[in-house]
Design a protein around this motif. Structure first.
Motif, PDB file in Angstrom:
ATOM      1  N   TYR A   6       0.845  59.207  -8.402  1.00 50.46           N
ATOM      2  CA  TYR A   6       1.818  59.030  -8.876  1.00 50.46           C
ATOM      3  C   TYR A   6       1.643  57.700  -9.887  1.00 50.46           C
ATOM      4  O   TYR A   6       2.450  58.257 -10.812  1.00 50.46           O
ATOM      5  CB  TYR A   6       3.109  58.452  -7.901  1.00 50.46           C
ATOM      6  CG  TYR A   6       4.047  56.890  -8.053  1.00 50.46           C
ATOM      7  CD1 TYR A   6       5.079  58.140  -8.247  1.00 50.46           C
ATOM      8  CD2 TYR A   6       4.379  55.935  -8.619  1.00 50.46           C
ATOM      9  CE1 TYR A   6       6.438  57.644  -9.147  1.00 50.46           C
ATOM     10  CE2 TYR A   6       5.668  56.054  -9.202  1.00 50.46           C
ATOM     11  CZ  TYR A   6       6.458  56.410  -9.604  1.00 50.46           C
ATOM     12  OH  TYR A   6       7.851  56.123  -9.678  1.00 50.46           O
ATOM     13  N   GLU A   9       0.463  60.387 -12.922  1.00 49.90           N
ATOM     14  CA  GLU A   9       0.979  61.577 -13.228  1.00 49.90           C
ATOM     15  C   GLU A   9       2.847  60.991 -14.226  1.00 49.90           C
ATOM     16  O   GLU A   9       3.733  61.921 -15.032  1.00 49.90           O
ATOM     17  CB  GLU A   9       2.487  62.504 -12.281  1.00 49.90           C
ATOM     18  CG  GLU A   9       1.145  62.590 -11.345  1.00 49.90           C
ATOM     19  CD  GLU A   9       1.953  63.647 -10.372  1.00 49.90           C
ATOM     20  OE1 GLU A   9       3.208  63.273 -10.082  1.00 49.90           O
ATOM     21  OE2 GLU A   9       1.049  64.875  -9.795  1.00 49.90           O
ATOM     22  N   ASN A  10       2.875  59.202 -14.269  1.00 45.60           N
ATOM     23  CA  ASN A  10       3.987  58.627 -15.006  1.00 45.60           C
ATOM     24  C   ASN A  10       3.009  58.403 -15.679  1.00 45.60           C
ATOM     25  O   ASN A  10       4.418  56.763 -15.894  1.00 45.60           O
ATOM     26  CB  ASN A  10       4.724  57.858 -13.391  1.00 45.60           C
ATOM     27  CG  ASN A  10       5.822  58.539 -12.365  1.00 45.60           C
ATOM     28  OD1 ASN A  10       6.646  59.239 -13.068  1.00 45.60           O
ATOM     29  ND2 ASN A  10       4.873  58.506 -11.332  1.00 45.60           N
ATOM     30  N   LYS A 136      10.342  50.630 -17.234  1.00 49.00           N
ATOM     31  CA  LYS A 136       8.923  51.560 -16.115  1.00 49.00           C
ATOM     32  C   LYS A 136       7.818  51.023 -16.200  1.00 49.00           C
ATOM     33  O   LYS A 136       7.634  51.154 -14.579  1.00 49.00           O
ATOM     34  CB  LYS A 136       9.370  52.999 -16.799  1.00 49.00           C
ATOM     35  CG  LYS A 136       9.389  54.118 -16.195  1.00 49.00           C
ATOM     36  CD  LYS A 136       9.414  55.625 -16.076  1.00 49.00           C
ATOM     37  CE  LYS A 136       8.772  56.264 -15.253  1.00 49.00           C
ATOM     38  NZ  LYS A 136       9.056  57.830 -15.805  1.00 49.00           N
ATOM     39  N   ILE A 140       6.123  50.415 -12.538  1.00 49.82           N
ATOM     40  CA  ILE A 140       5.241  50.636 -11.930  1.00 49.82           C
ATOM     41  C   ILE A 140       3.973  49.498 -11.486  1.00 49.82           C
ATOM     42  O   ILE A 140       3.460  50.171 -10.766  1.00 49.82           O
ATOM     43  CB  ILE A 140       4.796  51.959 -13.238  1.00 49.82           C
ATOM     44  CG1 ILE A 140       5.658  53.618 -12.948  1.00 49.82           C
ATOM     45  CG2 ILE A 140       3.260  51.933 -12.384  1.00 49.82           C
ATOM     46  CD1 ILE A 140       5.476  54.390 -13.671  1.00 49.82           C
ATOM     47  N   GLU A 580      13.679  58.177 -12.001  1.00 46.99           N
ATOM     48  CA  GLU A 580      12.503  58.264 -11.176  1.00 46.99           C
ATOM     49  C   GLU A 580      11.660  57.905  -9.860  1.00 46.99           C
ATOM     50  O   GLU A 580      12.775  57.149  -9.109  1.00 46.99           O
ATOM     51  CB  GLU A 580      11.269  58.040 -11.585  1.00 46.99           C
ATOM     52  CG  GLU A 580      10.698  58.342 -12.894  1.00 46.99           C
ATOM     53  CD  GLU A 580      10.247  59.423 -13.236  1.00 46.99           C
ATOM     54  OE1 GLU A 580      10.185  60.560 -12.869  1.00 46.99           O
ATOM     55  OE2 GLU A 580      10.813  60.491 -14.725  1.00 46.99           O
ATOM     56  N   TYR A 582      10.262  58.331  -6.048  1.00 48.48           N
ATOM     57  CA  TYR A 582       8.870  58.240  -5.602  1.00 48.48           C
ATOM     58  C   TYR A 582       8.369  58.314  -3.757  1.00 48.48           C
ATOM     59  O   TYR A 582       9.322  58.166  -3.228  1.00 48.48           O
ATOM     60  CB  TYR A 582       7.587  56.791  -5.943  1.00 48.48           C
ATOM     61  CG  TYR A 582       7.247  57.082  -5.087  1.00 48.48           C
ATOM     62  CD1 TYR A 582       5.774  57.424  -5.235  1.00 48.48           C
ATOM     63  CD2 TYR A 582       7.199  55.908  -3.821  1.00 48.48           C
ATOM     64  CE1 TYR A 582       4.205  56.983  -4.275  1.00 48.48           C
ATOM     65  CE2 TYR A 582       5.941  55.114  -3.465  1.00 48.48           C
ATOM     66  CZ  TYR A 582       4.458  56.362  -3.620  1.00 48.48           C
ATOM     67  OH  TYR A 582       3.381  56.078  -2.614  1.00 48.48           O
TER      68      TYR A 582
END
Length: 738
Positions: A6, A9-10, A136, A140, A580, A582
């Motif tokens: 994850y 990909e972000n 963001k 994360i 987003e 998850y």
């Protein structure tokens, strides 16, 4: 999805992977440490020897000093935390420099040049987008540190460290830093580009407006996105002057008054006419200097009245006089008149003060519950068309359990540490949108509708901070609780505050569940309104799949909303407010192809219209008592039509039997099933509509097809009878001519 995947990909393309948490490296260290099965250290040994041989393994072989140890993990954690903090602070500095540059150039802009204005808007949008990208990035990494620390303590229990590092993160600037000055300065730029005009204060009491107030929950990760979506259209109200003006929010405290029986709480929960809420409000940090006693009165809108909020200002030292009914009203009134107030204003002020002090005295009201939050306000001065407030860091504090000293003490000492059952922290931000429309048919501004449709707002009908605080902090004293306490996202905060008794048990056995009629409804909560919970209850957790449900989608209009897949959620997000998700799970949902043809004709036959399948939007229809009676009247009218048709057909059968007319028999027999269909349809629609009224599902409550079909049947039979009679007359005329 694994978190390492994850995170990969972000990663923001403009940042690259370097500034992000090196999750895989830390995970590799944990795997090596867990394979060693290291024993716990002797924490009681306080002496060491510099000449003692190095430790050995079970075979007596000395351990490799270069082998991976917990110290390697801790060292890597320290470097990763430092890296993330340095990168965040550097990016914030860059954003502030960009704002300074735009602000300096904005002073020389030609506001008549649309191209130049458009270029500045693009620059402001770019700054806002960069800020949201940075947030963001912070979220994360923040989640990544949480997960890697949890994994370390799970696989390396000999040296747990999660608590230490979590507390350390919360003390670092990249987590606790307040960068709201970026929001304030962006708001100033957008305000200048819009050329907002200060509205004129409305002093005409004869003007009538329809005021609509709606409250929403907002997830913490969406707060900045919502602020950005609003400040593009409304300026941020800046609190304070000078250095204080750099913040977009203000600390607000409200001490609510009630008695031992929680009379005001239960009245507000029942929403009875005239239900009161009394509070003492002040603004800013530290001890209050000025306090506002406020009275909120609930009125039923369906009878043409509106709820009111009235307040007046006093000094902090005068609060005791208000609570003990010793406030010098006459003396204060004279001072008001001497300062220029009119006699009418002074009389209204006197009436309000006397009513509030009288209620406090007669009902024996004392400080009961305090709410505390930081409020961000959005509004063009003196323009009440759209007013928005956003409350964050919301908590409720119990004001019971200490000596009031005859009103001299009316709120807790902020220097005293609160117990876990004396405070509850609300996990969401609360957004309140106030619209002032000319009529019920007036539409709100398009940008407000786009914000509703963004998927970030979760409407909560009649949300009250005072009611929530009393229900959670005083579970022994409340007789009923609001429906939203069953929401799964509130459960942890309620349990942490000792209010678990108002919640349904999550550890019920199958045998216990069978004994309970509705195990998913908490004590005092009404199971009829479980669809109003934004994220579902403990038995129907929709935390991962729920999106903001205040929008007017097709499903909402028909009242047949269902659990959405992640693909549906992403497609439903409009207005350039990306969300987003998850680790989402796919849920089964109804397929339109599974419905029979009967469903397409009579929508109340659809299984998706039952209350069990409804995961309706959190907005609800406004219900007035006359709605129930209107449903009954409609039912009786349909029955009357059916009985009338039956009477006509029965009469035709009687006269036809005497005259021996065969066609009359067929005509009467064709009307009988239609009359029966009228009665059956009336009963079905009555029960279907009653269920929709009960659950307050938004959308249409009428069936547009049923009346057309039944009416067409009657017209068809009458047309056939008319045609047959014409043929008979034609034949009779020609027979006489012959």
């Amino acid at each position: 999805m694994k978190y390492g995947q994850y995170l990969t990909e972000n990663i923001a393309p403009e940042y690259g992977p370097t500034p992000y948490l090196d999750y895989r490296h830390l995970d590799g260290i944990i795997r090596i440490l867990s394979s060693k099965n290291m024993a716990r250290v002797d924490i009681d040994n306080r002496q060491v020897s510099l000449t003692t041989p190095p430790p050995t393994n079970a075979k007596g072989i000395a351990l490799d000093p270069a082998a991976v140890t917990d110290e390697a993990f801790f060292s890597c954690m320290d470097s990763e935390l430092t890296k993330v903090e340095a990168f965040t602070l550097r990016k914030v500095t860059d954003l502030r420099n960009l704002i300074n540059d735009v602000d300096a150039k904005l002073r020389d802009v030609d506001f008549n040049n649309e191209d130049e204005i458009s270029n500045f808007e693009k620059k402001a949008d770019e700054i806002a987008t960069n800020f949201l990208t940075l947030e963001k990035y912070v979220n994360i990494n923040f989640m990544g540190f949480h997960k890697i620390l949890k994994k370390h303590d799970k696989y390396c229990p000999a040296n747990p460290c999660k608590t230490f590092y979590i507390n350390r993160m919360h003390s670092q600037a990249w987590v606790r830093g307040d960068y709201s000055d970026v929001v304030v300065r962006l708001s100033a730029i957008y305000t200048a580009l819009r050329n907002d005009q200060v509205g004129e204060e409305n002093t005409d009491p004869s003007q009538s407006f329809l005021r609509s107030t709606t409250k929403y929950w907002i997830k913490t990760e969406h707060v900045s996105k919502v602020k950005y979506a609003i400040l593009k259209h409304l300026p941020v109200f800046v609190f304070g002057k000078g250095a204080e003006a750099e913040s977009d929010s203000q600390l607000t405290n409200s001490v609510y008054l009630d008695n031992d029986q929680l009379e005001l709480y239960h009245a507000r929960l029942d929403k009875g006419p005239g239900a009161l809420a009394l509070r003492l409000r002040w603004y800013g940090a530290g001890e209050p200097a000025v306090v506002f006693p406020e009275r909120k009165t609930h009125r039923d809108k369906w009878i043409g009245e509106v709820s009111m909020k009235e307040r007046f200002m006093i000094k902090e030292k005068e609060v005791q006089q208000i609570l003990t009914n010793t406030y010098p009203i006459e003396e204060k009134k004279k001072q008001m008149i001497l300062k220029g107030a009119s006699q009418e204003e002074a009389d209204e002020w006197e009436c309000l003060v006397r009513e509030i002090t009288q209620v406090i005295n007669t009902k024996q009201l004392v400080p009961t519950m305090r709410t505390q939050y930081t409020r961000t306000a959005f509004q063009i001065p003196f323009d009440a068309t759209v007013r928005i407030s956003l409350d964050t860091n919301l908590c409720m504090i119990s004001e019971r359990g200490y000596d009031l000293k005859n009103g001299a003490v009316w709120h807790r000492d902020p220097n005293q540490t609160l117990k876990h059952n004396e405070i509850t922290r609300f996990p969401h931000a609360v957004l309140e949108i106030k619209l002032e429309l000319k009529s019920e048919n007036s539409m709100p501004p398009k940008w407000v509708s786009d914000l509703h449709n963004s998927g970030m707002l979760y409407e909560v009908h009649k949300l009250s901070k005072f009611i929530h605080g009393c229900a959670v902090m005083l579970p022994e004293d409340v007789r009923s609780v609001p429906y939203w306490v069953d929401d799964v996202t509130l459960r942890q905060s309620i349990l942490a505050s000792g209010g678990g008794r108002i919640l349904v048990r999550s550890d019920l056995s199958e045998k216990e569940k069978k004994k309970l009629k509705n195990p998913g409804a908490g004590p005092g909560a009404n199971q009829v309104y479980d669809h109003l919970l934004p994220f579902g209850d403990v038995f129907n957790d929709r935390t991962k799949t729920a999106i903001g449900r205040s929008r007017g989608s097709k499903d909402v209009t028909t009242g047949t909303t269902h659990m959405r897949t992640p693909e549906d959620i992403n497609q439903a997000t409009n207005g350039n407010y990306p969300i987003e998700f998850y680790n989402e799970e796919n849920d089964e949902y109804f397929d339109e192809e599974d419905e029979s043809c009967c469903v397409s004709v009579f929508p109340f036959c659809s299984p998706r219209n039952t209350s069990l399948s409804v995961v309706a939007p959190t907005s609800v229809q406004k219900i007035e008592p006359k709605v129930f009676f209107a449903n009954e009247r409609t039912f009786l009218h349909w029955l009357h039509a059916g009985v009338t048709l039956y009477t006509i057909s029965a009469g035709i059968l009687v006269f036809a039997a005497k005259e021996g007319v065969n066609w009359a028999h067929w005509y009467a027999m064709s009307l009988l099933p239609i009359a029966l269909g009228f009665c059956m349809y009336a009963l079905h629609v009555f029960l279907w509509r009653a269920d929709r009224i009960k659950t307050r599902i938004p959308g249409r409550w009428d069936d547009p097809r049923g009346p057309i079909i039944l009416g067409s049947c009657v017209v068809l039979v009458l047309s056939i009878n008319f045609g047959t009679k014409l043929v008979q007359i034609w034949n009779f005329v020609h027979t006489d001519e012959l």
